[in-house]
Design an enzyme around this catalytic site. Structure first.
Site, PDB file in Angstrom:
ATOM      1  N   HIS A   1       0.750  -1.292  -0.062  1.00 33.18           N
ATOM      2  CA  HIS A   1      -0.010  -0.106  -0.155  1.00 33.18           C
ATOM      3  C   HIS A   1       0.773   1.229  -0.180  1.00 33.18           C
ATOM      4  CE1 HIS A   1       0.148   0.877   4.370  1.00 33.18           C
ATOM      5  NE2 HIS A   1       0.345  -0.300   4.576  1.00 33.18           N
TER       6      HIS A   1
ATOM      7  N   ASP B   1       6.323   0.800   6.887  1.00 35.17           N
ATOM      8  CA  ASP B   1       4.721   0.553   6.758  1.00 35.17           C
ATOM      9  C   ASP B   1       4.248   1.783   5.836  1.00 35.17           C
ATOM     10  OD1 ASP B   1       2.066  -0.039   6.670  1.00 35.17           O
ATOM     11  OD2 ASP B   1       1.934   0.529   8.949  1.00 35.17           O
TER      12      ASP B   1
ATOM     13  N   GLU C   1      -5.000   2.280   2.845  1.00 34.66           N
ATOM     14  CA  GLU C   1      -4.836   1.084   3.396  1.00 34.66           C
ATOM     15  C   GLU C   1      -5.215   1.502   5.105  1.00 34.66           C
ATOM     16  OE1 GLU C   1      -3.365  -2.174   6.059  1.00 34.66           O
ATOM     17  OE2 GLU C   1      -2.596  -0.312   5.848  1.00 34.66           O
ATOM     18  N   GLU C   2      -4.299   2.330   5.540  1.00 34.23           N
ATOM     19  CA  GLU C   2      -4.415   2.722   6.823  1.00 34.23           C
ATOM     20  C   GLU C   2      -5.783   3.206   7.383  1.00 34.23           C
ATOM     21  OE1 GLU C   2      -2.187   1.753   8.818  1.00 34.23           O
ATOM     22  OE2 GLU C   2      -0.054   1.740   7.827  1.00 34.23           O
TER      23      GLU C   2
ATOM     24  N   ASP D   1       3.829  -6.140   3.574  1.00 31.23           N
ATOM     25  CA  ASP D   1       3.141  -5.152   4.494  1.00 31.23           C
ATOM     26  C   ASP D   1       3.378  -5.347   5.841  1.00 31.23           C
ATOM     27  OD1 ASP D   1       2.072  -2.727   5.353  1.00 31.23           O
ATOM     28  OD2 ASP D   1      -0.167  -3.530   5.367  1.00 31.23           O
TER      29      ASP D   1
ATOM     30  N   HIS E   1       3.565   2.971  13.153  1.00 33.03           N
ATOM     31  CA  HIS E   1       2.606   4.231  13.352  1.00 33.03           C
ATOM     32  C   HIS E   1       2.994   5.093  14.213  1.00 33.03           C
ATOM     33  CE1 HIS E   1      -1.034   1.407  11.916  1.00 33.03           C
ATOM     34  NE2 HIS E   1      -0.133   1.540  11.049  1.00 33.03           N
TER      35      HIS E   1
HETATM   36 ZN   LIG Z   1       0.664  -1.372   6.453  1.00 32.70          ZN
END
Ligand SMILES: [Zn+2]
Length: 467
Positions: free
Chosen positions: A280, A292, A326-327, A354, A425
């Protein structure tokens, strides 16, 4: 007449030529696979791609200028790398802006703490929210609690994320983040603050998506860093009421448009049959989205590029899909299913990268039992990279997770994610966390799988039901 002879000759010559190239192209020999694997091990292309992305663009929250820049960057790179077809497909997305987030303990011992807004959260009132906290170990405990315990308070959910190579600790606790606001608000909470879903002890909070329900009051939702969760616990041990003041200014900005970006290496024999290699392109906005999922983008783009450059044409089409958004709820993935429903039966395999850029250590599948010997042949080719054969219950990855519902066989090239949730994140998801050597092994595994997967003639369906 002369012309006619020439034409016939040319026809036969062409036939002979294509028959020869066909034979070498459609079934890559073990020697060719080995050579391709070595080319991938020698290539730093996947690393160069994530380097370019994180340095030249950085954070890629859906609906921002950077999101569109990423779409353009992806198309430009796929074209430069020689993909046969490059195109984009629109995806309607909700746009959310982070704003600021500040919090402090105001009693019994005033101190500032590090927090971040969870993705999708509403703002606090301008003056902030100040209330006593009530602590729970888990989302399940909140669900079981009485309204009397929670009403008027800030719910503090405090689950500990276990470290594991597969990342399985994450799934056990992420409900605190996704469902915390709804479950707390049902019982009259004024806000929810969770211990970060993460395995580190850095003073960074981990963001990530949360959800509201239409019929439940929307309360602000935040995460605090792990050291701050420890601090709050230490204060709670003193049997004095602990009060937190929370001040956040995120905002919902309506709808916007992003794009799934797709690049294809056309198959030599079955161009309409697809091996889907996903990643993504969006990221959270605090780090630069290196792990990510910049790493995944680099890996799948390099996989196509290395195969293209080798001159070995895959038997089926390799379709690299760089998913949007995606997130914030697999939005690009859902749009892909809608746009491609009619050809999902032509998807031979789907898989996603991912989970960072670590070593691939296990090869999992979800295919019909009758195809397991064919999968073992792929496992044998992966074995020299130190990869073991895993189980036949693969999930494939978040953006391809709905494809098995349509019968699509999925595969997981399991990567070592022992430290993935240290950075996930947070502002700490940056390029320096990627080891270029591990990333080469990772890419080599993808290249090996992709070229062999495209040549698998054994039927893979129907896939086994989910246990
Ligand atoms: Zn991801």
């Amino acid at each position: 007449m002369q012309y006619h002879i020439n034409k016939t000759l040319t026809f036969f010559l062409l036939l002979t030529f294509s028959a020869t190239t066909f034979a070498t192209q459609q079934n890559p020999t073990p020697a060719q696979v080995k050579a391709l694997q070595q080319q991938a091990l020698n290539s730093d292309l996947s690393y160069q791609l994530v380097e370019s992305l994180t340095v030249e663009i950085g954070p890629r929250l859906p609906g921002t200028v950077a999101d569109i820049k990423t779409v353009e960057w992806s198309e430009k790179q796929l074209k430069r790398l020689g993909f046969d077809k490059v195109y984009r497909e629109p995806v309607t997305i909700p746009v959310w802006k982070r704003g600021d987030a500040k919090a402090s303990i105001t009693a019994p011992f005033p101190q500032n703490i590090v927090v971040t807004a969870l993705g999708g959260s509403v703002a606090t009132p301008k003056e902030g929210i100040e209330a006593e906290i009530v602590r729970f170990d888990s989302i399940e405990q909140v669900e079981q609690a009485s309204a009397a315990e929670i009403e008027g308070k800030i719910v503090f959910i405090d689950p500990i994320t276990e470290r594991h190579r597969t990342g399985k600790g994450y799934g056990k606790v992420v409900g605190a983040r996704s469902k915390g606001a709804v479950e707390s608000a049902k019982k009259g909470a004024v806000a929810v603050v969770i211990r970060s879903i993460g395995t580190d002890s850095d003073r960074f909070a981990h963001t990530g998506m949360m959800r509201y329900a239409d019929d439940v009051v929307r309360i602000p939702a935040a995460a605090m860093s792990v050291p701050d969760a420890e601090l709050v616990n230490a204060m709670l041990k003193r049997d004095l009421p602990v009060k937190i003041k929370l001040h956040m200014t995120p905002a919902h900005k309506g709808e916007g448009t992003s794009y799934n970006v797709i690049g294809e290496i056309t198959g030599s024999q079955y161009p309409d049959e697809i091996v889907l290699l996903g990643a993504h392109h969006d990221s959270w906005d605090e780090g630069t989205g290196a792990l990510d999922d910049g790493a995944g983008m680099g890996i799948v783009m390099a996989t196509g590029a290395i195969i293209k450059k080798s001159g070995i044409q895959p038997k089926r089409t390799l379709r690299v899909v760089l998913y949007a958004a995606e997130e914030i709820g697999l939005i690009g993935a859902k749009a892909y299913v809608e746009a491609h429903k009619a050809e999902l039966d032509k998807h031979k395999f789907a898989l996603e990268s991912d989970f960072g850029a670590g070593y691939i250590w296990r090869f999992d599948t979800r295919v019909n039992d009758s195809a397991l010997p064919a999968m073992q042949k792929i496992a044998d080719a992966l074995a020299p990279l130190g990869i073991e054969r895993g189980h036949n219950e693969a999930s494939g990855g978040p953006d391809v997770s709905m494809l098995p519902n349509y019968g699509v066989p999925v595969v997981s090239l399991q990567q070592d994610g022992s430290d993935y949730f240290d950075y996930h994140h947070t502002p700490n998801d940056t390029l320096d966390k990627i080891d270029p050597v591990k990333m080469k092994q990772n890419t080599a595994a993808w290249v090996t799988f992709a070229i062999l997967a495209a040549a698998v003639d054994t039927p893979l369906r129907p896939i086994p039901p989910k246990e």
